[in-house]
Design an enzyme around this catalytic site. Structure first.
Site: not given
Length: 702
Positions: A498, A500, A593-594, A625, A650
């Site tokens: 991931d 962030d 990542t989103s 996600k 995270d």
């Protein structure tokens, strides 16, 4: 001196087979009753593994403990010392009735033999043993009050003398001598035992997992055989498990009225006889129970002074399995359960904070409280713990690794039991709770031992703290371990990262923009911030404003993304992220990542870290996600099976997505543990990667 055989190339540590409990003849109700009882009776369970015929029926760890992290097993270490003596006898390097002094090169005026040491029948009284300490020369020189071989008293100095004999005969540390003979054949990885004056303690100090204990117990229960190989001699196992010593008068844990006392049934070669079979037994409830008549083993780590109550719970379970076996209940897996359906680490049942509240401070135990301070800090607290350092505390378990250099105050002297200069680390986890009466309760757990400290700040601000159960032989210093104990190993075909919160700290930008967006729309910013992490912006907006036309949400999200992409001030790399990405440069990995590709590029550049060649961003998926689509897409691009990949995440949404993809997950940061990842680490500095030599990745987690 006969050299030890060389260990072959380290064997892959193949896992024990996991099977449906019903297929092993173990009733679901008995497993559930045992797990509940251990928690509800405030026995402070840490880790549990139940196996039958060498196959695992059930395993779990209660947060913040981990199944794959070795922990101090105290006197369960003694059994490994006895096994080392057995190998020496097999190799005809000693006989059990040899003089201990002859082997050690010391005077033996009272005729104490190896067998006397093994059976704790040196003839010394408890008071004499306490005065002797870990000194083989003094043990042999002190005149026993009873003739050797006629009187049992629990005798850790005798066990240490056995370890000294192993080193005197072989020139090796005991665990090095055991490595090719026992530890490698059982598949027990690198472990650590503490030392006294350069000789491994032998009586205590071994750090093992419940899996390690299970492998050992399975071998012992099968007469020395493990996976079809004779690992230890059957003659020695048979002798080892006899009740050589009469322990009826032993002043041990108290049994209930009319109950069989499990410390009064006899002692073998560094193992206790039990009402069922025999057991490895360590202080505060470190057990490996061997029940040969049912081909059953129970490995357990916990923390209670009422260890008879722990055994009482186990015997109720054993009786239930015995009844099921006699009744011949059908081993129909379709009617049973799988271990994953029972409480598992990270689930609400094992992490029973309410049962932790029932644990109390042992007021009579010494505890260094000078300089103790608990301060409010944001959404949690900061705890200054003397002899340790400063710990972050929140309402979720937060891990911390502290070295001796981090300690707020250094001890005046180091106890002799911690003679290894590499034993520098404390691996701790802390959790706090604001209580209704205005007080604050904090637990600080040493995850490599049975021990915890309880801190209470009363409503008036006054502090009190102490050990739940104090360490044997000292305070925090005796709990320090080398990094090998805190290290966890895994293999993966690819690492999926991931961005962030995992590689990049962008929370200042995210919180500023989403807080303003929430205010503009009359939404509580705290609620917004609780759901957005890991999700695409438009999905978060749709959850918060479900009645709004989709085209409005999409347009507004486009504006917010533009603002996030443009505002990179304060975006920095997470500690260790750059080094991790450099280590992965030639290994299979991907970013998942989103964020959009433009936003990901902007943040990675602002943080000064490398963008992976393979990246799955918002444009590449339909669902963000916690849906697993992104991680599954990354696995396809890298050409790996999902089950062979490991995710680093995270957020709760990201962790859920990784688990839903069938992948193992490394949870990173202070809030990851609450989402139930496979492992947790404080930041990327705790993740180390290297080529496994087979096209994949060998991971080491601190």
């Amino acid at each position: 001196m006969t050299p030890s055989p060389q260990s072959p190339r380290p064997r892959p540590r193949s896992p024990l087979m996991r099977r449906d409990p019903a297929a092993l003849g173990i009733p679901q109700a008995a497993l559930l009753a045992l797990a509940d009882r251990l928690a509800e009776e405030s026995l402070d369970p840490h880790a549990l593994l139940i196996a039958r015929g060498g196959d695992v029926a059930f395993e779990t760890a209660w947060a913040p403990y981990a199944l794959d992290r070795p922990a101090l097993v105290y006197s369960a270490s003694k059994t490994y010392t006895a096994l080392a003596i057995g190998y020496l006898a097999d190799e005809r390097r000693l006989r059990l009735d040899d003089s201990a002094g002859m082997l050690l090169g010391l005077p033996d005026p009272h005729g104490i033999t190896v067998r006397h040491l093994l059976t704790m029948n040196t003839g010394h009284t408890g008071a004499q043993i306490e005065a002797i300490g870990m000194d083989p020369a003094r043990l042999l020189a002190t005149g026993p009050s009873h003739a050797p071989g006629t009187f049992f008293a629990y005798n850790s100095p005798a066990s240490h003398a056995l370890s000294a004999i192993v080193t005197a005969v072989t020139g090796e540390r005991m665990t090095d001598y055991l490595r090719p003979r026992l530890l490698d054949p059982l598949g027990i990885g690198e472990r650590w035992m503490d030392s006294v004056d350069g000789i491994q303690t032998g009586a205590s100090g071994f750090h093992l997992t419940v899996d390690d204990l299970t492998r050992t117990a399975t071998m012992l229960g099968a007469g020395g055989v493990f996976r079809g190989t004779q690992v230890a001699s059957d003659w020695f196992i048979e002798e080892m498990t006899r009740p050589w010593s009469n322990t009826a008068a032993f002043d041990g844990p108290v049994a209930a009225a009319g109950e069989v006392n499990d410390w009064a049934l006899g002692y073998g070669y560094q193992v206790w006889r039990s009402r069922h079979g025999f057991r490895l037994d360590g202080a505060a409830g470190q057990f490996a129970l061997v029940v040969p008549e049912l081909d059953l083993t129970i490995a357990y780590q916990g923390a209670t002074l009422d260890t008879q109550a722990t055994l009482r719970a186990f015997w109720a379970f054993v009786d239930a399995v015995g009844v099921a076996s006699v009744a011949g209940e059908a081993a129909d897996a379709s009617e049973g359960i799988y271990a994953s359906e029972l409480p598992a680490a990270g689930d609400p049942a094992p992490d029973t904070w309410s049962s932790r509240e029932r644990l109390t401070i042992m007021t009579e135990a010494s505890f260094e409280a000078d300089g103790l301070m608990l301060s409010d800090a944001g959404d949690g607290w900061t705890l200054a713990l003397p002899g340790v350092g400063t710990l972050p505390v929140s309402d979720a378990w937060t891990a911390a690794r502290l070295s001796r250099g981090d300690a707020l105050s250094a001890p005046s002297s180091r106890p002799e039991a911690v003679a290894d200069p590499a034993a520098d680390d404390l691996r701790l986890a802390a959790r706090g709770e604001q209580r209704s009466d205005g007080s604050v309760l904090v637990h600080v757990v040493d995850t490599t031992s049975p021990h915890r400290v309880i801190v209470i700040r009363e409503a008036d601000g006054s502090l009190r703290a102490g050990w739940h159960i104090p360490p044997i032989g000292g305070g925090w210093e005796v709990l320090r371990v080398p990094s090998v104990v805190t290290r966890r190993l895994a293999r993966s075909s690819a690492l999926l990262l991931d961005m962030d919160g995992t590689l990049v700290d962008s929370h200042a930008v995210v919180e500023r923009l989403w807080t303003q967006w929430s205010i503009d729309h009359g939404i509580d910013p705290a609620y917004t911030l609780s759901i957005i992490h890991g999700r695409q912006g438009q999905e978060s907006m749709a959850l918060l404003l479900p009645d709004r036309p989709p085209e409005v949400t999409i347009a507004e999200n486009r504006e917010l993304l533009a603002a996030e992409t443009a505002q990179t001030e304060g975006v920095v790399a997470i500690a260790g992220a750059g080094a991790l990405l450099e280590g992965l440069k030639t290994l299979p990995h991907a970013l998942v990542t989103s964020a959009t590709r433009a936003l990901a590029d902007a943040r990675m550049e602002a943080a000064g870290i490398r963008m992976p060649a393979v990246a799955v961003t918002a444009e590449d998926v339909v669902r963000s996600k916690p849906d697993p689509e992104g991680f599954l897409a990354a696995a396809r691009r890298l050409g790996v099976e999902p089950a062979d990949a490991i995710v680093v995440e995270d957020s709760a949404n990201g962790i859920a997505a990784g688990l839903a993809a069938g992948m193992r997950v490394i949870g990173i940061g202070p809030h990851a543990a609450a989402a139930g990842p496979t492992w947790t680490v404080p930041d990327a500095t705790a993740i180390h990667v290297q080529d496994d030599g087979d096209g994949g990745i060998r991971l080491t987690l601190d």
